[in-house]
Every structure is written in C-alpha cells, then in structure tokens.
Design a protein around this motif. Sequence first.
Motif, PDB file in Angstrom:
ATOM      1  N   ASN A 115      -7.153   7.077  -9.512  1.00 56.49           N
ATOM      2  CA  ASN A 115      -6.735   6.004 -10.342  1.00 56.49           C
ATOM      3  C   ASN A 115      -6.720   5.768 -11.909  1.00 56.49           C
ATOM      4  O   ASN A 115      -7.412   5.756 -12.891  1.00 56.49           O
ATOM      5  CB  ASN A 115      -7.704   4.558  -9.932  1.00 56.49           C
ATOM      6  CG  ASN A 115      -6.393   3.728  -9.803  1.00 56.49           C
ATOM      7  OD1 ASN A 115      -6.293   3.173 -10.807  1.00 56.49           O
ATOM      8  ND2 ASN A 115      -6.108   2.858  -8.641  1.00 56.49           N
ATOM      9  N   ASP A 163      -9.081  -0.442  -5.223  1.00 55.45           N
ATOM     10  CA  ASP A 163      -8.776   0.932  -5.088  1.00 55.45           C
ATOM     11  C   ASP A 163     -10.340   1.624  -5.225  1.00 55.45           C
ATOM     12  O   ASP A 163     -10.716   0.840  -5.587  1.00 55.45           O
ATOM     13  CB  ASP A 163      -7.862   1.751  -5.600  1.00 55.45           C
ATOM     14  CG  ASP A 163      -7.534   3.402  -5.161  1.00 55.45           C
ATOM     15  OD1 ASP A 163      -7.685   3.338  -4.417  1.00 55.45           O
ATOM     16  OD2 ASP A 163      -7.138   4.482  -6.209  1.00 55.45           O
ATOM     17  N   HIS A 164     -10.527   2.731  -4.703  1.00 55.22           N
ATOM     18  CA  HIS A 164     -11.307   3.588  -4.144  1.00 55.22           C
ATOM     19  C   HIS A 164     -11.538   5.219  -4.458  1.00 55.22           C
ATOM     20  O   HIS A 164     -12.339   5.733  -4.313  1.00 55.22           O
ATOM     21  CB  HIS A 164     -11.789   3.226  -3.129  1.00 55.22           C
ATOM     22  CG  HIS A 164     -10.933   4.479  -1.906  1.00 55.22           C
ATOM     23  ND1 HIS A 164     -11.643   5.190  -1.268  1.00 55.22           N
ATOM     24  CD2 HIS A 164     -10.213   3.963  -1.533  1.00 55.22           C
ATOM     25  CE1 HIS A 164     -11.392   5.409  -0.461  1.00 55.22           C
ATOM     26  NE2 HIS A 164      -9.745   5.287  -0.850  1.00 55.22           N
ATOM     27  N   THR A 184     -10.679   1.728   0.431  1.00 56.72           N
ATOM     28  CA  THR A 184     -10.692   0.112  -0.338  1.00 56.72           C
ATOM     29  C   THR A 184     -11.294  -0.500   1.039  1.00 56.72           C
ATOM     30  O   THR A 184     -11.669  -1.915  -0.147  1.00 56.72           O
ATOM     31  CB  THR A 184      -9.180   0.691  -0.374  1.00 56.72           C
ATOM     32  OG1 THR A 184      -9.047   1.829  -0.874  1.00 56.72           O
ATOM     33  CG2 THR A 184      -8.580  -0.799  -0.732  1.00 56.72           C
ATOM     34  N   SER A 203      -6.480  -1.925   4.408  1.00 52.95           N
ATOM     35  CA  SER A 203      -6.989  -3.149   3.825  1.00 52.95           C
ATOM     36  C   SER A 203      -5.122  -4.479   3.563  1.00 52.95           C
ATOM     37  O   SER A 203      -5.524  -4.961   3.154  1.00 52.95           O
ATOM     38  CB  SER A 203      -6.650  -1.898   2.236  1.00 52.95           C
ATOM     39  OG  SER A 203      -7.576  -1.456   1.947  1.00 52.95           O
ATOM     40  N   VAL A 230      -3.173  -2.353  -2.777  1.00 51.93           N
ATOM     41  CA  VAL A 230      -4.363  -1.619  -2.167  1.00 51.93           C
ATOM     42  C   VAL A 230      -4.346  -0.096  -1.894  1.00 51.93           C
ATOM     43  O   VAL A 230      -3.344  -0.542  -1.062  1.00 51.93           O
ATOM     44  CB  VAL A 230      -4.691  -2.407  -0.679  1.00 51.93           C
ATOM     45  CG1 VAL A 230      -4.868  -3.819  -1.360  1.00 51.93           C
ATOM     46  CG2 VAL A 230      -3.754  -2.490   0.191  1.00 51.93           C
ATOM     47  N   ASP A 231      -5.789   0.467  -1.623  1.00 50.25           N
ATOM     48  CA  ASP A 231      -5.406   2.267  -1.659  1.00 50.25           C
ATOM     49  C   ASP A 231      -4.334   2.666  -1.960  1.00 50.25           C
ATOM     50  O   ASP A 231      -3.990   3.935  -2.014  1.00 50.25           O
ATOM     51  CB  ASP A 231      -5.625   2.169  -0.438  1.00 50.25           C
ATOM     52  CG  ASP A 231      -6.572   4.027   0.495  1.00 50.25           C
ATOM     53  OD1 ASP A 231      -7.575   3.800  -0.217  1.00 50.25           O
ATOM     54  OD2 ASP A 231      -5.651   3.717   1.205  1.00 50.25           O
ATOM     55  N   ASP A 236      -6.776   3.743   6.574  1.00 46.21           N
ATOM     56  CA  ASP A 236      -7.123   2.775   5.811  1.00 46.21           C
ATOM     57  C   ASP A 236      -6.518   1.620   4.602  1.00 46.21           C
ATOM     58  O   ASP A 236      -5.892   0.408   4.054  1.00 46.21           O
ATOM     59  CB  ASP A 236      -7.679   3.493   3.982  1.00 46.21           C
ATOM     60  CG  ASP A 236      -8.799   3.219   3.097  1.00 46.21           C
ATOM     61  OD1 ASP A 236      -9.794   1.544   3.180  1.00 46.21           O
ATOM     62  OD2 ASP A 236      -9.206   3.235   1.843  1.00 46.21           O
ATOM     63  N   VAL A 242     -11.983  -0.326  -8.833  1.00 44.78           N
ATOM     64  CA  VAL A 242     -11.672   0.178  -8.572  1.00 44.78           C
ATOM     65  C   VAL A 242     -13.037   0.909  -8.378  1.00 44.78           C
ATOM     66  O   VAL A 242     -13.476   1.096  -9.371  1.00 44.78           O
ATOM     67  CB  VAL A 242     -11.077   1.239 -10.008  1.00 44.78           C
ATOM     68  CG1 VAL A 242     -10.668   2.620  -9.226  1.00 44.78           C
ATOM     69  CG2 VAL A 242      -8.877   0.697 -10.098  1.00 44.78           C
ATOM     70  N   SER A 253       0.908  -1.399   0.135  1.00 44.53           N
ATOM     71  CA  SER A 253      -0.549   0.159   0.215  1.00 44.53           C
ATOM     72  C   SER A 253       0.897   1.301   0.081  1.00 44.53           C
ATOM     73  O   SER A 253       1.831   0.758  -0.080  1.00 44.53           O
ATOM     74  CB  SER A 253      -1.004   0.334   1.115  1.00 44.53           C
ATOM     75  OG  SER A 253      -1.584   0.705   0.945  1.00 44.53           O
TER      76      SER A 253
END
Length: 318
Positions: free
Chosen positions: A112, A107-108, A128, A34, A84-85, A30, A121, A23
């Motif tokens: 991205n 991811d969120h 995430t 995550s 992640v993230d 997060d 995503v 990450s």
Amino acid sequence: MTDTIDLEIRELLQNARSIVIVSHIRPDADAVGSLLGLGLPLLAAGKQVQLVLQDGLPEKYAFLTGADRVERSIQSGFDTLITVDCSDLKRTGSVLAGLPAPDLNIDHHQTNVNFGRINLVEAEASATALVLAEHLPMWGLMTDAGAAQCLLAGILGDTIGFRTSGTDSKTLRVAADLMDKGANLPLVYRQTLLSRSIPELRYWGQGLTKIQHEGPLLWSVLTLDDRIKAVYPENDDADLINLLSSVSGLLVVVLFIQQAPDRVKVSWRSAEGIDVSTIAFEFGGGGHSAAAGADVEGSLDEVVGQVLKRTKQLLADF
Ligand code: AMP
Ligand code: MN
Ligand code: MN
C-alpha cells in the motif's frame, strides 16, 4: 485501547453526511465484503452512502445484504471518500479520476502506497474485512447480522476458507464473533468458495489445456477468446489460480489473463519464503508476499515473456 487513528476516523465519520466508498476492479470477496461491511453500518448510522465498484457486483455476491446498492460510478455529490482493499488508486479503476485524494484508505496490502489523507493499513491482517470487523466498534458503528455476513465473506475469500499462511488465531476469533452476530458460515463458504457456474468451469477448461511448467514454476494463460468461448461474464480468472496452486511441489504459479489486446492481468502465487509482491510491484501492481497481481501493458506474448523472465530470476536467487 483506542488509538489516535481511530479517534481521527471516528471524527471523520461522525462529521460526514454523504459518503462514497470504493473498492477495486475485478472485485473479490474481500472487496465486496469490505465495501458492504462498512457501508451497511454507516447507513444504519443515518449517513448517505454510495457504494461503488467500477466493474459492478459479480453475481455470486448477490446474496449479501446491500448487494443491490452497488453502483458502477459515483452518482451524486458527497463530502467524504473512502477506499477499501486497494493498495493504490489505480486499483479503483477510473471512477475517482480528477477527484482529490481519498479521506480514508483502509487496507491490508504490504505494498500500500498510503495514498489517503488518513491511512489505516494493517499489512499483517488476513483481510481488509478483518481490519473493519476489529475497528468498527471503535468508530461507534454497529455490525448487525447482514454486515457481519459481508465481513465474514471478505475474510473467507482472502484466507480461501482459513487455509492461507496468513490465517492466524485472530482471524478465527473475529470470524467466530461475526457468527455470533448472525453471519451464516456454511452459506457464506458455499457461495464465495464452492459454488461454480458452468461458464466458470468451461473457462477453467481453457486455462487447464494451456498449463506449462519448468521445474517448480507453473503458468498458464486465459485469452479474451477463451472468455468469449466459455461465455464467462466477468474479467477475472474465476479463481483458476487457486486450482493451479494446488499442484504439489511448486514454488511459484503465474496466470496471465488477457484484458485487452494490449493489456494483461498477471497473478502470482508462491510458496512460503518467496515474496512475489516485490515483482508485482515492479510491474506496477502489488499484493502480499504469497499472492500478488499486476495489470501490465503489452501483448500477451510480450507480457508472458517479460514476467516469466523476471519470475525465473527470483526463483534462481531462492
Ligand atoms: P489476484 O491475483 O488478483 O487474486 O490478486 C492477488 C493479490 O494481489 C490481491 O491481494 C490483490 O489485491 C493484489 N493485486 C492484484 N492485482 C493487482 C494490481 N493490479 N495492483 C495492485 N495489487 C494487485
Ligand atoms: Mn481484494
Ligand atoms: Mn484483501
């Protein structure tokens, strides 16, 4: 319903023997939640797993199950790489330098850049960790109490305790499910959002003395010297940005955190309807509409000048 992407991810994870999960630098709840929330179920499924954060695990997250497994670099060979993230590869620091693109990018962030071979995503997700909590069962992975607590930490961190504009009813339902699996909400809340060290408060003090504002725009700076004086061990802002954002009547808050004499981390927070992720992206960073950041090359004065100029333009258009 299980989508094609979930079938693809399930196959990827089933075939994997040795997995690296990474990450972002200056890890937040997060990032950590995550990393562990995916890592622990994979370990339980019999996989070899390396958990990597270039800046290491901040002390405040040491209470989470699996925290002691986090390394600062990849230690040995692997067949599957997951981030992640992270909205782009630079966010991981330099731990993946020279390696092929990750197999999976979870991811969120709306910024991205889909740098993975498979990209899960979900820009509307509040964290995430929320994406993971929803998808893990579709990948045949089990979330035990320890993993549930990590995922709840991620959700609480990114929603600042269920109070950001992205906090929807799904977030609360998923959090409730994680509590049913054994996550301790008051403990996670206290550890990730309330508990403060004396160096953190001293560091805040340095930033608070330098607040400036012009109408609905407020900003401050944290220098390398401030960090040394406060004996603050991390290289983030100790969440000072959230305190600055609590000032009423503001539209945008910007915080400049000096990382090196020629590099500055910039954090933006904005009121609803003002998208600061676009400016962050212009400066090589990214984020969400209301919370974004960038790592910008230049002296503190240069970066403050350029960023404030661009941010004022955005406000003028509003
Ligand atoms: P921060 O201001 O560091 O709390 O970050 C706010 C949001 O912007 C988070 O969603 C971060 O993931 C994102 N962000 C922060 N710094 C960067 C960066 N250098 N590049 C891309 N996204 C970033
Ligand atoms: Mn994050
Ligand atoms: Mn996040």
